[in-house]
Write a protein that holds these residues in place. Structure first.
Motif, PDB file in Angstrom:
ATOM      1  N   PHE A  66       0.842  -1.191   0.000  1.00 19.21           N
ATOM      2  CA  PHE A  66       0.000   0.000   0.000  1.00 19.21           C
ATOM      3  C   PHE A  66       0.884   1.250   0.000  1.00 19.21           C
ATOM      4  CE2 PHE A  66      -4.003  -1.825   2.293  1.00 19.21           C
ATOM      5  CZ  PHE A  66      -4.027  -2.885   1.395  1.00 19.21           C
ATOM      6  N   THR A  67       0.398   2.283  -0.674  1.00 20.47           N
ATOM      7  CA  THR A  67       1.095   3.565  -0.700  1.00 20.47           C
ATOM      8  C   THR A  67       0.099   4.676  -0.427  1.00 20.47           C
ATOM      9  OG1 THR A  67       2.678   2.739  -2.347  1.00 20.47           O
ATOM     10  CG2 THR A  67       2.538   5.125  -2.043  1.00 20.47           C
ATOM     11  N   ILE A  68       0.422   5.501   0.539  1.00 20.78           N
ATOM     12  CA  ILE A  68      -0.444   6.625   0.871  1.00 20.78           C
ATOM     13  C   ILE A  68       0.151   7.895   0.279  1.00 20.78           C
ATOM     14  CG2 ILE A  68       0.685   7.099   3.090  1.00 20.78           C
ATOM     15  CD1 ILE A  68      -2.127   7.692   4.227  1.00 20.78           C
ATOM     16  N   SER A  69      -0.726   8.754  -0.211  1.00 19.56           N
ATOM     17  CA  SER A  69      -0.289  10.031  -0.765  1.00 19.56           C
ATOM     18  C   SER A  69      -1.359  11.066  -0.473  1.00 19.56           C
ATOM     19  CB  SER A  69      -0.043   9.910  -2.279  1.00 19.56           C
ATOM     20  OG  SER A  69      -1.241   9.555  -2.957  1.00 19.56           O
ATOM     21  N   ARG A  70      -1.030  12.323  -0.726  1.00 18.22           N
ATOM     22  CA  ARG A  70      -2.027  13.360  -0.485  1.00 18.22           C
ATOM     23  C   ARG A  70      -1.864  14.484  -1.490  1.00 18.22           C
ATOM     24  NH1 ARG A  70      -1.564  15.379   5.458  1.00 18.22           N
ATOM     25  NH2 ARG A  70      -3.081  16.936   4.725  1.00 18.22           N
ATOM     26  N   ASP A  71      -2.957  15.193  -1.687  1.00 21.45           N
ATOM     27  CA  ASP A  71      -3.002  16.356  -2.566  1.00 21.45           C
ATOM     28  C   ASP A  71      -3.574  17.488  -1.729  1.00 21.45           C
ATOM     29  OD1 ASP A  71      -4.596  17.040  -5.804  1.00 21.45           O
ATOM     30  OD2 ASP A  71      -3.508  18.312  -4.402  1.00 21.45           O
TER      31      ASP A  71
END
Length: 123
Positions: A66-71
């Motif tokens: 899993f990879t978490i990212s944000r904008d």
């Protein structure tokens, strides 16, 4: 603050899926993240990300998959899930506003929770 999560569904083992969550207000300076809860089990931390994206946290069970990212411009956080397994089946909750200098894996340290989106992974 309201958190709207989307992207859950029914997939097969080995598939990929991306969850997204949008906050109703700009969360300047705050971390965001995801928890999940499988039927009959306790709520479990999945991952978190600091406001600037410089630091992320993952549960051992999802590390490397899993990879978490944000904008931040869109007040959004995403969770890219690869190599899904049946044991990933759960309701996934978006969380916001981790208390300063607190443990992200502790659910009580998060200020806001979304309504949850269901992911079902079939074998």
């Amino acid at each position: 603050v309201q958190l709207q999560a989307c992207g859950g569904g029914l997939v097969q083992a080995g598939d990929s899926l991306r969850l997204s969550c949008v906050a109703s207000r700009r969360a300047t300076g705050y971390s965001m993240g995801w928890f999940r809860q499988a039927p009959g089990q306790a709520r479990e931390f999945v991952g978190g990300i600091m406001y600037g994206g410089s630091k992320t946290w993952y549960a051992d069970s999802v590390q490397g998959r899993f990879t978490i990212s944000r904008d931040n411009a869109a007040n959004a956080v995403h969770l890219q899930m690869n190599s899904l397994k049946p044991e990933d089946t759960a309701v996934y909750y978006c969380v916001d506003q981790l208390g300063r200098s607190t443990e992200p894996m502790d659910a009580s340290n998060w200020g806001y929770w979304g309504q949850g989106t269901l992911l079902t992974v079939s074998s």
